[in-house]
Design a protein around this motif. Sequence first.
Motif, mmCIF file in Angstrom:
data_model
loop_
_atom_site.group_PDB
_atom_site.id
_atom_site.type_symbol
_atom_site.label_atom_id
_atom_site.label_comp_id
_atom_site.label_asym_id
_atom_site.label_seq_id
_atom_site.Cartn_x
_atom_site.Cartn_y
_atom_site.Cartn_z
ATOM 1 N N SER A 70 0.872 -0.989 0.088
ATOM 2 C CA SER A 70 0.014 0.059 -0.191
ATOM 3 C C SER A 70 0.833 1.338 -0.002
ATOM 4 O O SER A 70 2.033 1.123 0.092
ATOM 5 C CB SER A 70 -0.826 0.078 1.186
ATOM 6 O OG SER A 70 -0.238 0.121 2.319
ATOM 7 N N SER A 71 0.473 2.533 0.091
ATOM 8 C CA SER A 71 1.032 3.614 0.126
ATOM 9 C C SER A 71 1.935 3.711 1.172
ATOM 10 O O SER A 71 2.957 4.360 1.399
ATOM 11 C CB SER A 71 0.422 4.823 -0.094
ATOM 12 O OG SER A 71 -0.685 4.994 1.112
ATOM 13 N N PHE A 100 7.181 4.289 -10.417
ATOM 14 C CA PHE A 100 5.937 4.043 -10.224
ATOM 15 C C PHE A 100 5.356 4.267 -8.854
ATOM 16 O O PHE A 100 4.532 4.853 -8.500
ATOM 17 C CB PHE A 100 5.075 2.950 -11.049
ATOM 18 C CG PHE A 100 3.566 3.076 -10.686
ATOM 19 C CD1 PHE A 100 2.875 3.955 -11.171
ATOM 20 C CD2 PHE A 100 3.180 2.085 -9.965
ATOM 21 C CE1 PHE A 100 1.528 3.922 -10.893
ATOM 22 C CE2 PHE A 100 1.720 1.971 -9.575
ATOM 23 C CZ PHE A 100 0.776 2.839 -9.975
ATOM 24 N N ALA A 101 6.117 3.368 -8.060
ATOM 25 C CA ALA A 101 5.573 3.377 -6.568
ATOM 26 C C ALA A 101 5.727 4.481 -5.881
ATOM 27 O O ALA A 101 5.085 4.740 -4.924
ATOM 28 C CB ALA A 101 6.694 2.203 -5.980
ATOM 29 N N VAL A 102 6.869 5.417 -6.285
ATOM 30 C CA VAL A 102 6.962 6.661 -5.612
ATOM 31 C C VAL A 102 6.187 7.750 -6.208
ATOM 32 O O VAL A 102 6.223 8.787 -5.712
ATOM 33 C CB VAL A 102 8.462 6.971 -5.275
ATOM 34 C CG1 VAL A 102 9.240 6.069 -4.598
ATOM 35 C CG2 VAL A 102 9.058 7.186 -6.712
ATOM 36 N N ALA A 108 3.816 5.454 -2.345
ATOM 37 C CA ALA A 108 4.635 4.666 -1.454
ATOM 38 C C ALA A 108 5.676 5.344 -0.575
ATOM 39 O O ALA A 108 6.568 6.373 -0.994
ATOM 40 C CB ALA A 108 5.442 3.567 -2.161
ATOM 41 N N LYS A 109 5.386 5.012 0.799
ATOM 42 C CA LYS A 109 6.166 5.875 1.736
ATOM 43 C C LYS A 109 7.506 5.158 2.285
ATOM 44 O O LYS A 109 8.613 5.856 2.610
ATOM 45 C CB LYS A 109 5.456 6.343 2.867
ATOM 46 C CG LYS A 109 4.422 7.429 2.573
ATOM 47 C CD LYS A 109 3.622 7.647 3.697
ATOM 48 C CE LYS A 109 2.256 8.401 3.314
ATOM 49 N NZ LYS A 109 1.338 8.701 4.513
ATOM 50 N N LYS A 275 13.459 4.646 2.797
ATOM 51 C CA LYS A 275 12.349 5.614 2.510
ATOM 52 C C LYS A 275 12.003 6.142 1.281
ATOM 53 O O LYS A 275 13.109 6.044 0.586
ATOM 54 C CB LYS A 275 12.536 6.718 3.712
ATOM 55 C CG LYS A 275 12.528 6.317 5.212
ATOM 56 C CD LYS A 275 12.518 7.473 6.117
ATOM 57 C CE LYS A 275 12.410 7.166 7.526
ATOM 58 N NZ LYS A 275 12.583 8.258 8.407
ATOM 59 N N SER A 276 10.769 6.408 1.006
ATOM 60 C CA SER A 276 10.718 6.957 -0.226
ATOM 61 C C SER A 276 11.488 8.418 -0.787
ATOM 62 O O SER A 276 11.675 9.120 0.047
ATOM 63 C CB SER A 276 9.016 7.264 -0.709
ATOM 64 O OG SER A 276 8.799 8.081 -1.707
#
Length: 280
Positions: A70-71, A100-102, A108-109, A275-276
Motif C-alpha cells: 500500500s502507500s 511508479f511506486a513513488v 509509497a512511503k 524511505k521513499s
Amino acid sequence: MTITYRFYEGPEDLQSQINFWITATKKLPFAWKPTLSPNQFIEQQQFHPKSRCFAFDGDQLIGYMSFTGSSEFVSLGYPWVISGYEGKVQDELYNRIYGFAVSETFGAKMFAQRFDWTQQIEYFLSKGFTVTRRSALLASSLGKKVKTHDVEVEEGFDFDVWKTNVKKYDDTSDEQFAMMREYYGSVDFDFSIAFAGGGYVGVTIRQDTGYAEILAVACHPNAQNFSNMVEIVIGECKKRDVKLVSIASLHVPLKDSLERLGFTEQTEDVMMMKKSDPTE
C-alpha cells in the motif's frame, strides 16, 4: 538485441511471474516457497497494473519486477532476469517499478524486502536500501535417522493462535501484530503445531526443492524444551519429504541449542528498508 517492456495485462502474466521466479530461484540456497501476496494483491483496491513490469527479448520473457503493498508500506521485489541480461535490463525494470511506486499515483512511503543472498542484497544496497536487521539462518539436513512423532498437526496456520501464544511471553504492540498479520497472511503455510506445554510454530515447504522454513514461532524466550519442539517439527517435515529445514536464530531461545539436531549457521537472513525518494 531489442528489449521491450510492458506492464501487467492479465492473469496469465501473474502465472508467468510465478513460474519465472520458481525457475530463477530453484538453484539458490534457502529459496523459500512462493508467497500468496501476488495473487492477493491483484484482488485489492490498491492494485495497479504498473506494479509489475515484464521484459522481453522478442517473444521470450527474460525478466520481471513487481511490488505488493500500500502507500504506507511496499514489499519491493528484486528485478529477476535470466543469465546474460543482468545490469541494464535490471536497472530498467527497477526504474519503472520503483518510479511508479513513488509517483503521486501510488505514493509509497516505505519499502522493505528480505534476502538470504549476497547478489540481491548488494543490488538493493546500491539503490539506497539499508540493512535494518540481520539474523543468522540455522539449517539442518534431514537424514534417514530423523525421529517422527505422533502429534496433532494443523494444515495451514492460525494467526490468532500464534498471537495468543506470543502475548503470553511478549509485549508486542497492536501495530506490530497488525504488520505480522499482513505478512503471515501472505505466506503459504503448509502446517502448524500447537504444543501442549505452550508454544506454536508455522512451517512452509517448497516442494520442488524439499526446503522447509520454520517461519512463525511463539514460545517462552527461555524455553528449555525448544529443541524438543523443533525435533517434533523436523519429524513432521520428514514425513513430507523435506530434505533441508531452516530457522532464523532470532526465533531460538538464548539458552537453547539446536546443535544436537544438526543445525549450524549457514548464512544470514537480512531485512532491508528504504524511505521513499521521488527525486531519484
